[in-house]
Design a protein around this motif. Structure first.
Motif, PDB file in Angstrom:
ATOM      1  N   SER A  72     -13.211  16.229   3.346  1.00 16.32           N
ATOM      2  CA  SER A  72     -12.475  16.451   4.630  1.00 16.32           C
ATOM      3  C   SER A  72     -11.766  15.480   3.765  1.00 16.32           C
ATOM      4  O   SER A  72     -11.598  14.966   2.680  1.00 16.32           O
ATOM      5  CB  SER A  72     -12.620  15.381   5.632  1.00 16.32           C
ATOM      6  N   VAL A  73     -10.158  15.487   4.490  1.00 21.63           N
ATOM      7  CA  VAL A  73      -9.091  14.791   3.508  1.00 21.63           C
ATOM      8  C   VAL A  73      -8.660  13.645   4.027  1.00 21.63           C
ATOM      9  O   VAL A  73      -7.999  13.616   5.955  1.00 21.63           O
ATOM     10  CB  VAL A  73      -8.132  15.346   2.511  1.00 21.63           C
ATOM     11  N   THR A  74      -8.322  12.782   4.170  1.00 25.83           N
ATOM     12  CA  THR A  74      -7.540  10.792   5.219  1.00 25.83           C
ATOM     13  C   THR A  74      -6.739  10.726   4.100  1.00 25.83           C
ATOM     14  O   THR A  74      -6.629  10.245   3.487  1.00 25.83           O
ATOM     15  CB  THR A  74      -8.665  10.673   5.389  1.00 25.83           C
ATOM     16  N   LEU A  75      -5.647  10.592   5.216  1.00 29.94           N
ATOM     17  CA  LEU A  75      -4.359   9.876   4.538  1.00 29.94           C
ATOM     18  C   LEU A  75      -4.234   8.277   5.455  1.00 29.94           C
ATOM     19  O   LEU A  75      -3.918   8.045   6.204  1.00 29.94           O
ATOM     20  CB  LEU A  75      -3.482  10.538   4.769  1.00 29.94           C
ATOM     21  N   LEU A  76      -4.401   7.486   4.081  1.00 30.92           N
ATOM     22  CA  LEU A  76      -4.221   6.334   4.823  1.00 30.92           C
ATOM     23  C   LEU A  76      -3.274   6.012   4.174  1.00 30.92           C
ATOM     24  O   LEU A  76      -2.578   4.903   3.016  1.00 30.92           O
ATOM     25  CB  LEU A  76      -5.935   5.470   3.475  1.00 30.92           C
ATOM     26  N   ASP A  77      -2.365   5.683   5.321  1.00 29.68           N
ATOM     27  CA  ASP A  77      -1.226   5.585   5.872  1.00 29.68           C
ATOM     28  C   ASP A  77      -0.289   3.493   5.668  1.00 29.68           C
ATOM     29  O   ASP A  77      -1.264   3.408   6.845  1.00 29.68           O
ATOM     30  CB  ASP A  77      -0.385   5.991   6.719  1.00 29.68           C
ATOM     31  N   GLY A  78      -0.398   3.267   4.785  1.00 25.78           N
ATOM     32  CA  GLY A  78      -0.587   1.387   5.353  1.00 25.78           C
ATOM     33  C   GLY A  78       0.683   0.607   4.491  1.00 25.78           C
ATOM     34  O   GLY A  78       0.947   1.337   3.562  1.00 25.78           O
ATOM     35  N   VAL A  79       1.757   0.269   4.935  1.00 25.95           N
ATOM     36  CA  VAL A  79       2.590  -0.980   4.714  1.00 25.95           C
ATOM     37  C   VAL A  79       2.139  -1.705   3.362  1.00 25.95           C
ATOM     38  O   VAL A  79       1.382  -2.102   3.613  1.00 25.95           O
ATOM     39  CB  VAL A  79       3.250  -1.865   5.993  1.00 25.95           C
ATOM     40  N   THR A  80       3.277  -1.908   2.408  1.00 26.89           N
ATOM     41  CA  THR A  80       3.107  -2.829   1.683  1.00 26.89           C
ATOM     42  C   THR A  80       2.302  -3.647   1.973  1.00 26.89           C
ATOM     43  O   THR A  80       2.470  -4.945   2.628  1.00 26.89           O
ATOM     44  CB  THR A  80       3.948  -3.103   0.642  1.00 26.89           C
ATOM     45  N   GLY A  81       1.109  -4.170   1.590  1.00 23.05           N
ATOM     46  CA  GLY A  81       0.151  -5.833   1.862  1.00 23.05           C
ATOM     47  C   GLY A  81      -0.691  -5.897   3.110  1.00 23.05           C
ATOM     48  O   GLY A  81      -0.980  -6.754   3.654  1.00 23.05           O
ATOM     49  N   SER A  82      -0.965  -4.847   3.693  1.00 23.77           N
ATOM     50  CA  SER A  82      -1.579  -4.377   5.105  1.00 23.77           C
ATOM     51  C   SER A  82      -3.285  -4.177   4.431  1.00 23.77           C
ATOM     52  O   SER A  82      -3.993  -3.968   4.954  1.00 23.77           O
ATOM     53  CB  SER A  82      -1.512  -2.808   5.009  1.00 23.77           C
ATOM     54  N   GLY A  83      -3.876  -4.207   3.136  1.00 26.20           N
ATOM     55  CA  GLY A  83      -5.563  -4.121   2.871  1.00 26.20           C
ATOM     56  C   GLY A  83      -6.092  -3.061   2.681  1.00 26.20           C
ATOM     57  O   GLY A  83      -7.013  -3.314   3.250  1.00 26.20           O
ATOM     58  N   LYS A  84      -4.484  -2.249   2.530  1.00 24.97           N
ATOM     59  CA  LYS A  84      -5.493  -0.603   1.926  1.00 24.97           C
ATOM     60  C   LYS A  84      -6.463  -0.287   1.340  1.00 24.97           C
ATOM     61  O   LYS A  84      -8.029   0.107   1.744  1.00 24.97           O
ATOM     62  CB  LYS A  84      -4.573   0.518   1.848  1.00 24.97           C
ATOM     63  N   THR A  85      -6.638  -1.318   0.474  1.00 26.79           N
ATOM     64  CA  THR A  85      -7.480  -1.577  -0.982  1.00 26.79           C
ATOM     65  C   THR A  85      -8.806  -2.034  -0.368  1.00 26.79           C
ATOM     66  O   THR A  85     -10.080  -1.444  -0.340  1.00 26.79           O
ATOM     67  CB  THR A  85      -7.233  -2.160  -1.872  1.00 26.79           C
TER      68      THR A  85
END
Length: 726
Positions: A214-227
């Protein structure tokens, strides 16, 4: 008379198919094994091949074949790697042997491992005991074996001091077993996630539990803690005893990134990038192939490592153009990561604060899943963005910073806050000319101006690397004191900052000013610790860095990327400026972004100021769809280069005349490339445009098979899905 069995061996050379070799009676080989074989008068390494390349091949008489010399005692390429190599070669129209070459880039991996030596205290102190020797004895008093570099560094002495203690019999040099590769612990630390982060992390963990592609797009604003969110997916992969690959667009990102990884998993990941020594590359390659290295963090080439049990790929900053390789094998690592996940049957996560339009459309159309992180994890607000109209608030004569921006930086200094000035242009000035006769300093090898680098006192071409010492007189009219720099680079902005704020501590971040990646990481750490008041930088500062005290970001030239003849120019400019302004106000300080522009009404600038990303993307997507550009259509570029313009143009025209007629495929050109000459080679471009469903590769194969071959000195490059139109 019976002959030994034969096998196919692919060599890491510009070859489209493997060669056949005999297998000696006393040797057993399997697909993926590395072997040494004869090739003419020399010996080369290759891989025993199995796949589409070996199907339907006419047999070769055994009497004409030569035997394999030896099978190497190294882990072989997994069958999935063979399949991936064929897929990449087929898609990019590259020789399969050149894709294999990328998979064999760690030469030291194929040599017998070199022994590691340690130094241990065994004897009495020497008769002549200096202060330096005494420090070594104090450190080595634990009687453990130390590596020479670690012992010398800890004791603060040179390697010669240690050699002297060995000669005196005080220390002994002995072989030490290799250090096992550290295993990240998925339960080492529990991160405190916001409710939005926890929901996103749980969604990714569920995706891993499915054990399917599957492919998931993790779309978060800068500083949202995506890492921190995708670290939970890595933890799940580790619990499944699978390997994980995290691709990063810039080596500079790995400094802060690895520290965050260590905090979460208790140890460092396996790093893979161009700054590794040959020995480090060889050890990392073997660890990946054996499965010892459980998590790899690296640049785009890490995608071609021989993973033993890959179960997750994360592409961080998936929009970044650095994932596109334009040398030998032209591929985009984000797209190939998706392919690798599909072949292996495991999840792929694409992470970004400014996703590419390709990924946005795939998510909109349901091909990708989408997870949204709409707010910063710290609770801080996104920076307030202001466009400075340079027509209304121009800088003083001879300067480049508007009074509005200068005043805001002064306020930040007064408040003990940091400021960042961004200009994506290295050097001091992009052009030097003579104000008496008009002479302009141009590269002798390229159709480009020489850039002044005042710190190094030279003029340099940023395309071929040619350089000359900074002159004092005009080479055309011999006038003295008549040479003037035109336009600013980061060095010139730094000069202006020093004039305006002489007491401020400044740091310049530009790739040409950093001797190595280690130096860059140290500067980044100093900035994050608050040891710089004003930072001046190129795109190195635009993404992935966390500067807690940064309050003000000023974009010196917001129009710089908008004038390029590139269908992605607006998208790239938006992404870059959004990322760099997003460095501001990530913790306790309030963030502000200022964009100096002569076009405040341009859709890119307006979208940044309003914060309405969705409207901008909708407009860009609609424009792409109407024009038939990717992802709604397909593009391919043919680049012809030669030592003379006539040669390049002549072959390009002959190539176009040979193009087969196709109802829905348009051939545009040939035309002289915007950068007409690079490194002494003249360049012509041909562009193919086709609907999304077209088999562009099949058309190109038919075309090139029927076209005249390039003459001596003429080169043809095929770039499927081009990102560079220069």
């Amino acid at each position: 008379m019976s002959h030994p069995p034969t096998i196919a061996v692919l060599l890491p050379l510009p070859l489209d198919a493997p060669y056949d070799y005999l297998v000696p009676d006393d040797m057993a080989v399997a697909p993926g094994d590395f072997v040494r074989v004869p090739l003419g008068p020399r010996e080369v390494l290759g891989v025993v091949w199995q796949g589409a390349l070996t199907d339907d091949r006419p047999p070769v008489e055994a009497a004409k074949l030569r035997p394999i010399i030896e099978r190497l005692d190294v882990p072989g390429l997994p069958l999935r790697s063979l399949e991936f190599a064929e897929w990449v070669a087929n898609y990019t129209l590259s020789p399969a042997g050149m894709v294999l070459r990328m998979m064999m880039s760690a030469r030291e991996a194929f040599a017998p491992p070199k022994p590691s030596y340690g130094y241990r205290l065994v004897g009495a102190p020497p008769e002549r005991l200096t202060k330096a020797r005494d420090r070594v004895l104090e450190v080595a008093d634990n009687r453990l074996a130390w590596r020479k570099s670690a012992l010398a560094e800890t004791a603060g002495v040179s390697a010669g001091v240690i050699d002297g203690l060995v000669a005196a019999g005080t220390l002994i040099k002995e072989i030490i077993p290799p250090t096992p590769w550290p295993v990240p612990d998925p339960d080492h630390a529990t991160l405190e996630l916001t409710p939005a982060q926890r929901e996103a992390a749980d969604t990714l963990a569920h995706t891993l539990a499915e054990r399917a592609y599957s492919v998931t797009l993790l779309d978060g604003v800068t500083g949202s803690g995506k890492t921190e969110v995708y670290f939970e997916a890595v933890a799940e992969a580790l619990k499944q005893n699978a390997q994980a690959l995290i691709l990063l667009p810039e080596i500079a990102l790995t400094g802060q990134f690895i520290a965050r990884f260590e905090a979460r998993f208790g140890t460092s990941p396996c790093a893979w990038h161009s700054e590794l020594t040959p020995n480090q590359r060889g050890r990392a390659w073997r660890a990946v192939a054996s499965g010892e290295a459980r998590v790899v963090v690296g640049a785009r080439s890490a995608l071609f490592l021989p993973f033993h049990s890959l179960g997750l790929i994360i592409v961080d900053e998936e929009h970044d153009s650095a994932f596109k390789q334009e040398d030998r094998v032209n591929y985009h690592a984000r797209d190939m990561a998706v392919v690798r996940g599909s072949l292996g049957g495991f999840p792929v996560v694409l992470s970004s604060a400014t996703p590419s339009i390709e990924s946005q459309v795939n998510a909109d159309q349901g091909r990708y899943r989408r997870i949204i992180l709409p707010a910063r994890f710290s609770g801080a607000a996104l920076p307030d963005i202001t466009a400075i109209d340079m027509r209304a608030d121009p800088p003083e004569r001879g300067h480049w910073l508007s009074p509005v921006l200068v005043e805001r930086i002064a306020q930040a200094l007064s408040d003990k806050e940091q400021s960042l000035l961004f200009l994506n242009r290295r050097g001091y000035a992009p052009l030097t000319l003579c104000r008496k006769c008009g002479y302009r300093f141009a590269c002798p090898n390229c159709s480009a101006w020489l850039v002044e680098h005042r710190f190094r006192r030279q003029l340099q071409c940023h395309h071929c690397g040619a350089s000359v010492p900074a002159p004092n007189t005009c080479p055309q009219c011999a006038a003295e004191d008549a040479l003037i720099p035109c336009g600013p680079g980061v060095e010139r902005i730094a000069e202006e900052v020093a004039e305006l704020f002489p007491d401020a501590r400044t740091a310049i971040l530009s790739s040409d000013l950093m001797p190595n990646v280690g130096a860059l990481r140290r500067v980044l750490e100093q900035i994050a610790e608050g040891h710089a008041d004003i930072v001046i930088g190129t795109q190195l500062v635009a993404k992935g860095h966390h500067f807690p005290g940064l309050a003000v970001v000023g974009v010196v030239d917001g129009d710089l990327g908008l004038a390029q003849g590139d269908p992605r120019a607006a998208e790239r400019t938006y992404q870059l400026l959004h990322q760099v302004t997003g460095r501001a106000g990530r913790e306790d300080v309030v963030g502000f972004g200022y964009i100096q522009t002569y076009r405040p009404d341009h859709p890119v600038i307006a979208a940044l100021v309003s914060g309405d990303r969705d409207q901008f993307l909708a407009q860009e997507i609609a424009a792409r769809e109407e024009a038939g550009y990717p992802p709604f259509g397909r593009l391919a570029a043919l680049i012809v280069t030669a030592r003379s313009q006539d040669q390049a143009a002549g072959y390009a025209r002959a190539l176009v005349r040979a193009a087969p007629t196709a109802e829905r495929i348009t051939v545009l050109g040939p035309a002289e490339a915007p950068l007409a000459v690079i490194a002494g080679r003249h360049r012509m471009r041909i562009l193919l445009k086709a609907p999304r469903e077209s088999d562009l590769q099949a058309y190109l194969r038919t075309w090139l098979a029927g076209a005249p071959p390039p003459r001596a000195g003429v080169r043809l490059t095929v770039d499927i899905d081009p990102y560079n139109f220069l």
